[in-house]
Design a protein around this motif. Structure first.
Motif, PDB file in Angstrom:
ATOM      1  N   VAL A  73       0.885  -1.169   0.000  1.00 50.35           N
ATOM      2  CA  VAL A  73       0.000   0.000   0.000  1.00 50.35           C
ATOM      3  C   VAL A  73       0.921   1.218   0.000  1.00 50.35           C
ATOM      4  O   VAL A  73       1.625   1.466   0.980  1.00 50.35           O
ATOM      5  CB  VAL A  73      -0.913   0.003   1.239  1.00 50.35           C
ATOM      6  CG1 VAL A  73      -1.790   1.254   1.257  1.00 50.35           C
ATOM      7  CG2 VAL A  73      -1.765  -1.255   1.269  1.00 50.35           C
ATOM      8  N   ALA A 115      -5.381  -1.764  -3.085  1.00 52.37           N
ATOM      9  CA  ALA A 115      -4.292  -1.149  -2.318  1.00 52.37           C
ATOM     10  C   ALA A 115      -4.271   0.363  -2.523  1.00 52.37           C
ATOM     11  O   ALA A 115      -4.038   1.125  -1.578  1.00 52.37           O
ATOM     12  CB  ALA A 115      -2.953  -1.761  -2.730  1.00 52.37           C
ATOM     13  N   ALA A 135      -4.773   3.253   0.262  1.00 49.37           N
ATOM     14  CA  ALA A 135      -3.799   4.335   0.409  1.00 49.37           C
ATOM     15  C   ALA A 135      -4.498   5.687   0.503  1.00 49.37           C
ATOM     16  O   ALA A 135      -4.069   6.575   1.259  1.00 49.37           O
ATOM     17  CB  ALA A 135      -2.815   4.327  -0.768  1.00 49.37           C
TER      18      ALA A 135
END
Length: 309
Positions: free
Chosen positions: A123, A155, A159
């Motif tokens: 991430v 991911a 984030a």
């Protein structure tokens, strides 16, 4: 402050309790991402954790048969996840136990789940690794573009949630250093100047209790209403923030609220007495309005806008 113990069953795994654990919203976002990873890739085992000081600690999982992965601390450059962290890119092995390309520091924990194929996706936020998501099978599986793309998308969505929480933390820190309305111990803002200090203290205590109730309730709609009330209290005496307004239809909100609890489309359809195709249509429309490419990203975007909790 850390409290560390060595479990007898997995002597090489450190189970660590930290006073600075992930924010509850981040932990919930991680759990959502791990569940979404399982749905989108069909991996029977998925897990993940956030990074701190070069170590990713696994705190969310689904499809596990044992508790061997809970609390597993993966160091930078060690194992498959550590390699994904150091190279800042997804890594996969179709034969984990015999792979010559990784270190085998965590064979005991991974082996307890009889993992054969392991896929690790970092991430990444602004070039920094903030966590790792894993997908695993108990049989050999060759890399497929489909699950690689899905893993990367999830991911990225996670984030963005980390970025949002970073911004929240930054603003909270600014508020602490520059006292504001509800939490001020200095001169009150004009909007709250007429409120006696005793009443302000009661408001602060009520706000804290409301947050606790909202966190403990398991009913999605009630939790959403409590969260909305909490946000109203936080805005007392503050100028109205500039928010990118998104209008979702009631049914679109219903679908997102249920999706946020981890339900699949078929389960949402049963809960709302709708056809599964109708649920998919509402979800697709909500994703478009929120500018999201995945269910997880849509849920995260709705939470950031205060539409759901």
């Amino acid at each position: 402050m850390l409290g560390v113990r060595l479990p007898s069953q997995y002597p090489r795994k450190l189970v660590v309790s930290m006073t600075h654990s992930p924010h509850p919203d981040l932990q919930r976002a991680l759990a959502d991402a791990v569940a979404e990873f399982a749905r989108e890739t069909a991996f029977p085992l998925t897990f993940g954790g956030f990074e701190a000081a070069g170590v990713t600690t696994v705190t969310a999982m689904t499809g596990n048969h044992t508790d061997s992965l809970q609390g597993l601390r993966v160091e930078h450059s060690r194992g498959l996840g550590g390699r994904a962290m150091s190279e800042v890119r997804p890594r996969i092995t179709s034969d984990y136990a015999h792979s010559p390309l990784i270190t085998h520091d965590y064979d005991l924990e991974i082996g307890a789940e009889r993992v054969r194929t392991l896929f690790a996706v970092p991430v990444v936020l602004a070039g920094d690794v903030r966590g790792v998501l894993y997908g695993a099978t108990r049989t050999a599986v060759r890399p497929q573009t489909r699950f690689v793309q899905a893993g990367v998308a999830i991911a990225r969505a996670l984030a963005q949630e980390v970025k949002f929480q970073d911004e929240v933390a930054r603003r909270v820190a600014e508020t602490v250093s520059r006292p504001g309305p509800l939490h001020s111990h200095g001169p009150p803002d004009a909007g709250l100047a007429a409120i006696p200090s005793g009443i302000l203290e009661e408001l602060r205590a009520g706000h804290a209790e409301l947050r606790q109730i909202a966190a403990e309730t398991g009913e999605p709609e009630t939790r959403a209403r409590l969260a909305a009330l909490e946000r109203r209290l936080m805005r007392l005496g503050s100028p109205a923030p500039e928010v990118d307004q998104v209008q979702l239809a009631p049914r679109e909100l219903d679908v997102l609220i249920h999706a946020a609890t981890g339900l699949k489309n078929q389960e949402i359809a049963v809960a709302l007495a709708l056809a599964e195709s109708t649920v998919k249509s509402y979800m697709k429309t909500a994703m478009t309005k929120l500018g999201a490419s995945t269910r997880h990203a849509a849920v995260a975007a709705a939470r950031r806008r205060g539409l759901i909790s």
